[in-house]
Design an enzyme around this catalytic site. Sequence first.
Site, PDB file in Angstrom:
ATOM      1  N   HIS A  97      26.924 -66.097  56.865  1.00 31.90           N
ATOM      2  CA  HIS A  97      26.341 -66.820  58.003  1.00 31.90           C
ATOM      3  C   HIS A  97      26.406 -65.978  59.259  1.00 31.90           C
ATOM      4  O   HIS A  97      27.162 -65.011  59.341  1.00 31.90           O
ATOM      5  CB  HIS A  97      27.082 -68.150  58.229  1.00 31.90           C
ATOM      6  CG  HIS A  97      28.508 -67.971  58.663  1.00 31.90           C
ATOM      7  ND1 HIS A  97      29.516 -67.562  57.816  1.00 31.90           N
ATOM      8  CD2 HIS A  97      29.100 -68.149  59.877  1.00 31.90           C
ATOM      9  CE1 HIS A  97      30.653 -67.495  58.461  1.00 31.90           C
ATOM     10  NE2 HIS A  97      30.435 -67.838  59.723  1.00 31.90           N
ATOM     11  N   ASP A  99      26.956 -66.782  63.433  1.00 31.88           N
ATOM     12  CA  ASP A  99      27.560 -67.945  64.092  1.00 31.88           C
ATOM     13  C   ASP A  99      26.580 -68.741  64.956  1.00 31.88           C
ATOM     14  O   ASP A  99      25.862 -68.177  65.787  1.00 31.88           O
ATOM     15  CB  ASP A  99      28.772 -67.503  64.924  1.00 31.88           C
ATOM     16  CG  ASP A  99      29.975 -67.220  64.020  1.00 31.88           C
ATOM     17  OD1 ASP A  99      30.078 -67.859  62.947  1.00 31.88           O
ATOM     18  OD2 ASP A  99      30.798 -66.364  64.377  1.00 31.88           O
ATOM     19  N   HIS A 249      28.262 -62.631  58.379  1.00 37.26           N
ATOM     20  CA  HIS A 249      29.628 -62.338  57.952  1.00 37.26           C
ATOM     21  C   HIS A 249      30.112 -63.422  57.004  1.00 37.26           C
ATOM     22  O   HIS A 249      29.506 -64.506  56.905  1.00 37.26           O
ATOM     23  CB  HIS A 249      30.569 -62.191  59.159  1.00 37.26           C
ATOM     24  CG  HIS A 249      30.661 -63.407  60.007  1.00 37.26           C
ATOM     25  ND1 HIS A 249      29.706 -63.740  60.948  1.00 37.26           N
ATOM     26  CD2 HIS A 249      31.591 -64.384  60.070  1.00 37.26           C
ATOM     27  CE1 HIS A 249      30.040 -64.859  61.546  1.00 37.26           C
ATOM     28  NE2 HIS A 249      31.196 -65.275  61.028  1.00 37.26           N
ATOM     29  N   ARG A 264      39.557 -67.566  67.564  1.00 32.30           N
ATOM     30  CA  ARG A 264      38.142 -67.195  67.650  1.00 32.30           C
ATOM     31  C   ARG A 264      37.521 -67.661  68.972  1.00 32.30           C
ATOM     32  O   ARG A 264      37.721 -68.793  69.404  1.00 32.30           O
ATOM     33  CB  ARG A 264      37.383 -67.847  66.495  1.00 32.30           C
ATOM     34  CG  ARG A 264      35.945 -67.403  66.429  1.00 32.30           C
ATOM     35  CD  ARG A 264      35.263 -68.013  65.225  1.00 32.30           C
ATOM     36  NE  ARG A 264      34.514 -69.177  65.643  1.00 32.30           N
ATOM     37  CZ  ARG A 264      33.416 -69.595  65.037  1.00 32.30           C
ATOM     38  NH1 ARG A 264      32.954 -68.974  63.977  1.00 32.30           N
ATOM     39  NH2 ARG A 264      32.775 -70.652  65.473  1.00 32.30           N
TER      40      ARG A 264
END
Length: 282
Positions: A97, A99, A249, A264
Site C-alpha cells: 500500500h 499511505d 510498502h 509513525r
Amino acid sequence: MAIETMPLSGSIGAEVKGVDLVQLGDAGFSGIHRALLDHAVLCFRDQELTPDQQLAFAKRWGDIHLHPYLDGLPDCPEIIEIVKEAGERNRFGDHWHTDQIFTPLPAMATMLYAKEVPAAGGDTMFASLTHAYDALSDGMKELACRLRTYNLYDKQAPRSRQMAAKIPDQDKPAAPAIHPLVRVHPETGRRGLYLNEMQTTRRFDGMTEEESRPLIEYLLRHATRPEFTCRIRWEVGTLAIWDNRCLMHLALDDYPDHRRVMHRITLKGDATIGVDQTDIAA
Ligand code: SIN
C-alpha cells in the site's frame, strides 16, 4: 550539502550515514530532501528521538497529515503508535500500500521510528511505482494513464487488539477517494503507478470489482517484482522516511513471538495529478 548515502538495493532506498537528526542544519536538511527524491526511501541509524524531536524533524518537511480514522498518542496526536504484542499477528500495513490513498489528499511521506523491534523479522519492504511504470509496454502505459482508481479504507479489517482500539467509529462508513492510476510526481515530474492492494483500491472508477480485478492484480504483481524493491531491517533507533508518491510498502508479519513498537508520522500531501490526456504518449 552532499550527504553520504549507501544504497539499500540496485533500484531504490539508501541508508544515510553520519547524521544526527536533532542537530541537523538547513544545508543538511536540503541534502536529505534531495536524497529522498533520488532514492524514494531513506533510513538513519542510531537516532535518539523523543516524540517532540521526531515531530520537530517531521515539521521541517511541511504540515502533518492526521489520519482520518486512527487515533494518535494521547499527548502527541500527530504520532500513531504501531504496536504488535508477542503472540499476535501484525495486521497493520501487512499488504502492499501507499499511505492514505483512501483520502483526497494522500500523505506525501511517512516517517517511522523504531522503538522496540524483534532481533530478526518485522522488516518493511518497499516497491518503486516509478520503476514499475517505466517497465510497462507502451500499450499498457496508455491504458493505465486513462484509468482512475476507487479507494476505500477498510475499518473492519483484522487488526491487532491495540490497533483496533485506535479506530473510534468502527461502524461509521469511510468515504471513498478517486485518484489517477498513473500519478505525476509533483517534484520530480516522473510518472508512476499509484494503487494499493484490493482491500483499499477496490476497483477502477466506472468499472465493477470483477472487471477491475485482473488488471489490478497484474499491476500489483508487476510493481512488486523483486528488482523494483528494497527492504529495511529495523534496529531500535532507526528512523526511515519514504515518499508515498512513488512507492508502495509492506510490513512483514514474520515475528509471531515478539513485540514490535513503532512511532509513525505522516506528512501532508497535494492533490494527485494524473497524466494530461493530450500528453499520454509522451
Ligand atoms: C505502515 O504501513 O505504515 C507501517 C509499516 C511498518 O510497520 O513497518
